[in-house]
Design a protein around this motif. Structure first.
Motif, mmCIF file in Angstrom:
data_model
loop_
_atom_site.group_PDB
_atom_site.id
_atom_site.type_symbol
_atom_site.label_atom_id
_atom_site.label_comp_id
_atom_site.label_asym_id
_atom_site.label_seq_id
_atom_site.Cartn_x
_atom_site.Cartn_y
_atom_site.Cartn_z
ATOM 1 N N ALA A 176 1.091 -1.365 -0.250
ATOM 2 C CA ALA A 176 -0.306 0.228 -0.594
ATOM 3 C C ALA A 176 1.081 1.167 -0.339
ATOM 4 O O ALA A 176 0.547 2.448 -0.600
ATOM 5 C CB ALA A 176 -0.914 -0.289 0.640
ATOM 6 N N LEU A 177 1.816 0.894 0.786
ATOM 7 C CA LEU A 177 2.766 2.192 1.074
ATOM 8 C C LEU A 177 3.716 2.806 -0.717
ATOM 9 O O LEU A 177 3.711 4.119 -1.083
ATOM 10 C CB LEU A 177 3.773 1.942 1.897
ATOM 11 C CG LEU A 177 3.244 2.519 3.795
ATOM 12 C CD1 LEU A 177 4.419 2.228 4.271
ATOM 13 C CD2 LEU A 177 2.469 3.881 3.130
ATOM 14 N N SER A 178 4.034 1.692 -1.554
ATOM 15 C CA SER A 178 4.789 1.546 -2.287
ATOM 16 C C SER A 178 3.424 1.796 -3.450
ATOM 17 O O SER A 178 4.003 2.805 -4.286
ATOM 18 C CB SER A 178 5.250 0.252 -2.676
ATOM 19 O OG SER A 178 5.559 0.676 -4.302
ATOM 20 N N LYS A 179 2.827 1.871 -3.424
ATOM 21 C CA LYS A 179 1.522 2.338 -4.549
ATOM 22 C C LYS A 179 0.942 3.716 -4.013
ATOM 23 O O LYS A 179 0.696 4.341 -4.794
ATOM 24 C CB LYS A 179 -0.251 1.450 -4.344
ATOM 25 C CG LYS A 179 0.346 0.261 -5.317
ATOM 26 C CD LYS A 179 -0.599 -0.903 -5.523
ATOM 27 C CE LYS A 179 -0.473 -2.009 -5.638
ATOM 28 N NZ LYS A 179 -0.971 -2.938 -6.406
ATOM 29 N N PHE A 180 0.750 4.017 -2.824
ATOM 30 C CA PHE A 180 0.698 5.457 -2.272
ATOM 31 C C PHE A 180 1.779 6.221 -2.832
ATOM 32 O O PHE A 180 1.928 7.889 -3.648
ATOM 33 C CB PHE A 180 0.264 5.686 -1.052
ATOM 34 C CG PHE A 180 0.424 6.907 -0.680
ATOM 35 C CD1 PHE A 180 -0.920 7.525 -0.400
ATOM 36 C CD2 PHE A 180 1.754 7.283 0.184
ATOM 37 C CE1 PHE A 180 -1.082 8.909 -0.195
ATOM 38 C CE2 PHE A 180 1.372 9.207 0.647
ATOM 39 C CZ PHE A 180 0.251 9.673 0.239
ATOM 40 N N HIS A 181 2.778 6.010 -2.727
ATOM 41 C CA HIS A 181 4.271 6.819 -3.577
ATOM 42 C C HIS A 181 4.470 7.133 -5.023
ATOM 43 O O HIS A 181 4.542 7.690 -5.217
ATOM 44 C CB HIS A 181 5.399 6.443 -2.792
ATOM 45 C CG HIS A 181 5.698 6.320 -1.451
ATOM 46 N ND1 HIS A 181 5.304 8.156 -0.724
ATOM 47 C CD2 HIS A 181 5.411 5.782 -0.043
ATOM 48 C CE1 HIS A 181 5.885 7.842 0.701
ATOM 49 N NE2 HIS A 181 5.787 6.577 1.139
ATOM 50 N N THR A 182 3.865 6.185 -5.112
ATOM 51 C CA THR A 182 4.061 6.164 -7.012
ATOM 52 C C THR A 182 2.286 6.691 -7.936
ATOM 53 O O THR A 182 2.317 7.294 -9.277
ATOM 54 C CB THR A 182 4.517 4.664 -7.334
ATOM 55 O OG1 THR A 182 2.562 4.050 -7.157
ATOM 56 C CG2 THR A 182 5.579 3.714 -7.402
ATOM 57 N N ALA A 183 1.585 6.731 -6.825
ATOM 58 C CA ALA A 183 0.801 7.454 -6.824
ATOM 59 C C ALA A 183 0.629 9.129 -7.398
ATOM 60 O O ALA A 183 1.528 9.559 -7.155
ATOM 61 C CB ALA A 183 -0.853 7.204 -6.449
ATOM 62 N N PRO A 184 -0.224 9.844 -8.111
ATOM 63 C CA PRO A 184 -0.235 10.979 -8.245
ATOM 64 C C PRO A 184 -0.364 11.689 -7.629
ATOM 65 O O PRO A 184 -1.109 11.603 -6.276
ATOM 66 C CB PRO A 184 -1.145 11.422 -9.377
ATOM 67 C CG PRO A 184 -1.155 9.870 -10.303
ATOM 68 C CD PRO A 184 -1.308 9.115 -9.016
#
Length: 125
Positions: A34-42
């Protein structure tokens, strides 16, 4: 020691050694994903998540609090009598007997008050 990993055949990591092969299961962390996806999101999506998550938590807590208050209120009122008084007979300071019945008050003649058998208000039915 030789490491062999083939995603096409297996999702686990195989370690080959002179003593034999040991299978190591991969570890997956939902939080890390979830943190990885959060950091790669706009940035707009990140800002939206920063607002939506706390609002959802606060809304859920508020709804839970309202439910607890409703249940506590029901438990507190369990023994209470509900409704309104239908009649009451009381004596004025000058000795007149008055009858309160459904919102209206009228004077009872002395003879009428003695003839009517009224229940004892201290007795519960």
């Amino acid at each position: 020691m030789r490491l062999s990993s083939s995603p096409a055949t297996s999702a686990s990591l195989v370690v080959a050694s002179a003593q034999g092969s040991d299978r190591m299961e991969p570890s997956y962390s939902v939080l890390a994903d979830a943190l990885s996806k959060f950091h790669t999101a706009p940035e707009g999506i990140q800002a939206l998540w920063l607002v939506v998550v706390p609002v959802t938590v606060l809304g859920t807590a508020f709804c839970g609090l309202q439910a607890v208050r409703a249940v506590a209120g029901l438990l507190a009122r369990r023994g209470e009598r509900r409704g309104e008084a239908l009649y009451a007979v009381y004596e004025e300071a000058d000795g007149r007997l008055m009858l309160y019945a459904r919102g209206t008050v009228r004077e009872l003649p002395r003879g009428e008050a003695g003839a009517v058998a009224l229940p004892d208000p201290s007795q519960r039915r």
